[in-house]
Design an enzyme around this catalytic site. Structure first.
Site, mmCIF file in Angstrom:
data_model
loop_
_atom_site.group_PDB
_atom_site.id
_atom_site.type_symbol
_atom_site.label_atom_id
_atom_site.label_comp_id
_atom_site.label_asym_id
_atom_site.label_seq_id
_atom_site.Cartn_x
_atom_site.Cartn_y
_atom_site.Cartn_z
ATOM 1 N N ASP A 78 0.910 -1.146 -0.135
ATOM 2 C CA ASP A 78 0.013 0.005 -0.028
ATOM 3 C C ASP A 78 0.731 1.200 -0.053
ATOM 4 O OD1 ASP A 78 -2.043 -1.653 0.005
ATOM 5 O OD2 ASP A 78 -3.165 -0.716 1.737
ATOM 6 N N CYS A 119 0.603 -7.360 6.361
ATOM 7 C CA CYS A 119 0.109 -6.278 5.563
ATOM 8 C C CYS A 119 -1.278 -6.200 5.275
ATOM 9 C CB CYS A 119 1.179 -6.086 4.311
ATOM 10 S SG CYS A 119 2.903 -5.829 4.995
ATOM 11 N N ASP A 120 -1.656 -5.247 4.693
ATOM 12 C CA ASP A 120 -3.094 -4.651 4.996
ATOM 13 C C ASP A 120 -4.156 -5.610 4.383
ATOM 14 O OD1 ASP A 120 -0.977 -2.663 5.377
ATOM 15 O OD2 ASP A 120 -2.465 -1.014 4.781
ATOM 16 N N LYS A 121 -4.429 -5.770 3.014
ATOM 17 C CA LYS A 121 -5.255 -6.430 2.515
ATOM 18 C C LYS A 121 -4.960 -7.933 2.503
ATOM 19 C CE LYS A 121 -6.428 -2.427 1.978
ATOM 20 N NZ LYS A 121 -5.310 -1.915 2.317
ATOM 21 N N CYS A 185 5.067 -2.010 8.613
ATOM 22 C CA CYS A 185 5.491 -0.588 9.273
ATOM 23 C C CYS A 185 5.235 -0.543 10.693
ATOM 24 C CB CYS A 185 4.675 0.567 8.430
ATOM 25 S SG CYS A 185 5.154 0.324 6.713
ATOM 26 N N GLU A 438 -6.827 4.477 -0.387
ATOM 27 C CA GLU A 438 -6.600 5.114 0.788
ATOM 28 C C GLU A 438 -6.009 6.501 0.534
ATOM 29 O OE1 GLU A 438 -3.608 3.079 2.961
ATOM 30 O OE2 GLU A 438 -5.268 1.632 3.750
ATOM 31 N N SER A 464 -5.623 5.600 5.397
ATOM 32 C CA SER A 464 -4.604 4.786 5.764
ATOM 33 C C SER A 464 -4.648 4.667 7.393
ATOM 34 C CB SER A 464 -3.194 5.163 5.566
ATOM 35 O OG SER A 464 -1.998 4.539 6.236
#
Length: 548
Positions: A78, A119-121, A185, A438, A464
């Site tokens: 992302d 991580c995100d998705k 992160c 985002e 985000s």
């Protein structure tokens, strides 16, 4: 065994021949087949080490008598996709990941799964597949990145996003030092929030979420997870026995206590749907009102995930919340949550007390996320209320309207936004984007310009997990389907009252009706490829932006 359908009987001789072509012998073919679902790739810092975790998981499976079969899923970074058309592909990747796992597990009739996402998705995509397949499953999330250190302070990626406008030598230092290596992160952004919720709902071993990518404990957790999946297969403990309505509530309460990313609302609703559970926006707000915010993590607070890990991680949070949790929930340890928490002892009791507040003296009396409604968002909107300063919890100001993220960035950078304004970024929802981008770049630009304490931002897109300030997203219905946000004009007064959960456009009803009659849907921005298919199938953000 489920896999027997692929390998037992005379008629399966061709199948066994193919398995033997991979190097398996008869003894191995008789054992359980375990899928190792790995999202390793070279793009994402949170994934660059997952190949090594995969080897550790496979070693654990082999030592416990199983046969591992590793395969890969895709993953979008992302951060690298942020601020341009690439971000349109991030949320759609969630269902593509889920579908690819289903295809591999069903085509090969695997007996169990060890998932290695980060991580995100990617994490929600894996868990959604676990719900759809309902196999014995355990998840090894990849672990956080260590914080960087420069300018005499700890750093993370958001320091770079918010600091680029200043330029000069400081920016060069931030770019070099903010992200020191492997891991997701370093703050409580979406990736780490989802790892925490995976553990909270019982799908990861205790401590997995906050154990850092470079920590040898992560390798040991991966091996132990490989061993543990064999026990789950033997006992017939499947994903849906673990992720129940009670487990989802536990995860939401942990989310509220840690002040997690607003993206979790989308992902937890989508996960619940794949597990056959009913969940709506109101439940998030109900649990937020009942669950205090206990740890003040980046981006809203001073602590990084490293501090939470040293304080005891998610077991420490759940121990604090024990009186509010469903302690009989089953977990991948094979034990119920109460047994796991009874065995927990913080190794750093002073840090535990300093970093994690108590129910009696919380950081905030309510949880991290608030669900808002009003004539601007009849189906709901989402805000991270614990990252909003007290002075902006209630705000009324004139709208400054942009029809895309690119327009908003140009306007902000050209000085089109001033203190007191309410920035509207629309046509960035699930269908309008398409892909529900985002909008970290505009929020970071506002923060970098020193306006995060005086400007609100409202969008039918997403934010985000690194966003802070009065940023209200997921406004539903979205502009592309004629939601009220499509009818806002420059200068319209907008009232925001986060404690009252209200977001209203202060325009007369008659005027709104005239605007609605004159509104026409814009032509789709993209008419081919996966995004066109996504636009035709995706539902409202108020339903998790799932495909139907």
């Amino acid at each position: 065994m489920r896999s027997d359908v692929t390998k037992v009987g005379r008629e399966r001789a061709p199948h066994r021949a193919l398995l033997k072509a991979t190097g398996l012998c008869d003894e191995e073919i008789r054992r359980p087949f375990i899928g190792v679902v790995n999202s390793f790739n070279d793009f994402i810092p949170g994934h660059i080490h997952l190949d090594k975790l995969g080897e550790a998981v496979k070693a654990g499976i082999l030592s416990a008598g199983g046969v591992p079969f590793e395969f890969q899923t895709i993953g979008v970074c992302d951060g690298i996709a942020m601020g341009h058309k690439g971000m349109r592909y991030s949320l759609p990747s969630r269902e593509l990941i889920e579908d690819s796992i289903e295809i591999m597990a069903e085509a090969h009739q695997l007996d169990g799964l060890v998932m290695i996402p980060s991580c995100d998705k990617i994490v929600p995509g894996h868990i959604m597949a676990a719900g759809r397949l309902n196999l014995p499953t355990i998840v090894v999330t990849g672990g956080p990145m260590m914080p960087g250190f420069a300018c005499d302070k700890e750093l993370d990626l958001i320091n770079v996003f918010e600091g680029w406008q200043a330029g000069g030598e400081t920016l060069d230092v931030l770019e070099e030092m903010a992200c020191p290596g492997a891991g997701s992160c370093a703050g409580l952004f979406t990736a780490n929030t989802m790892a925490c919720l995976t553990e909270a709902m019982g799908l990861s071993l205790p401590g997995c979420a906050t154990t850092h990518a470079v920590d040898a404990r992560k390798m040991r957790q991966a091996k132990l997870s490989g061993m543990k999946i064999m026990e789950l297969v033997e006992r017939g403990i499947t994903a849906r026995q673990i992720v129940t309505a009670a487990a989802i509530d536990n995860a939401i309460r942990v989310d509220m206590a840690i002040g997690g990313s607003t993206n979790t609302v989308l992902h937890i609703m989508a996960i619940a749907a794949e597990f056959g559970l009913d969940l709506n926006l109101d439940r998030f707000d109900q649990l937020s009102r009942e669950t205090p915010h206990l740890v003040n993590l980046r981006p809203g607070g001073p602590h990084h995930i490293l501090d939470l890990d040293r304080a005891g991680g998610i077991p420490a949070i759940m121990s604090r919340l024990a009186s509010l949790l469903s302690l009989d929930a089953l977990t991948v340890t094979g034990k119920i949550l109460r047994e796991n928490l009874d065995a927990f002892r913080p190794v750093n009791p002073l840090t535990n007390a300093a970093v994690i507040a108590t129910l009696e003296a919380p950081v905030h009396v309510q949880g991290g996320i608030a669900i808002m409604f009003g004539n601007l968002a009849p189906e709901g909107a989402v805000v991270k209320q614990t990252a909003v300063s007290a002075s902006m919890l209630k705000h009324t100001g004139p709208a400054v309207v942009y029809d895309s993220e690119e327009e908003s960035m140009a306007g902000i950078m050209e000085g089109g936004v001033k203190a007191g304004d309410v920035v509207i970024i629309r046509y960035e929802g699930p269908k309008g984007g398409p892909g529900m981008r985002e909008t970290l770049a505009p929020t970071s630009a506002i923060a970098g310009a020193g306006l995060s304490e005086s400007v609100a931002l409202i969008t039918d897109g997403r934010f985000s997990g690194g966003t802070r300030g009065p940023c209200i997203g997921h406004v539903s219905p979205e502009a592309a389907v004629g939601g009220p946000i499509a009818l806002v004009k420059n200068g319209d007064m907008i009232s925001i009252d986060i404690p009252a959960r209200k977001i209203d456009l202060l325009v007369e009803t008659g005027e709104m009706e005239m605007r609605r009659k004159s509104w026409t849907a814009p032509e789709p921005k993209i008419t081919s490829g996966i995004l066109a298919r996504y636009r035709n199938s995706v539902t409202s953000a108020s339903k998790g932006s799932v495909l139907r």
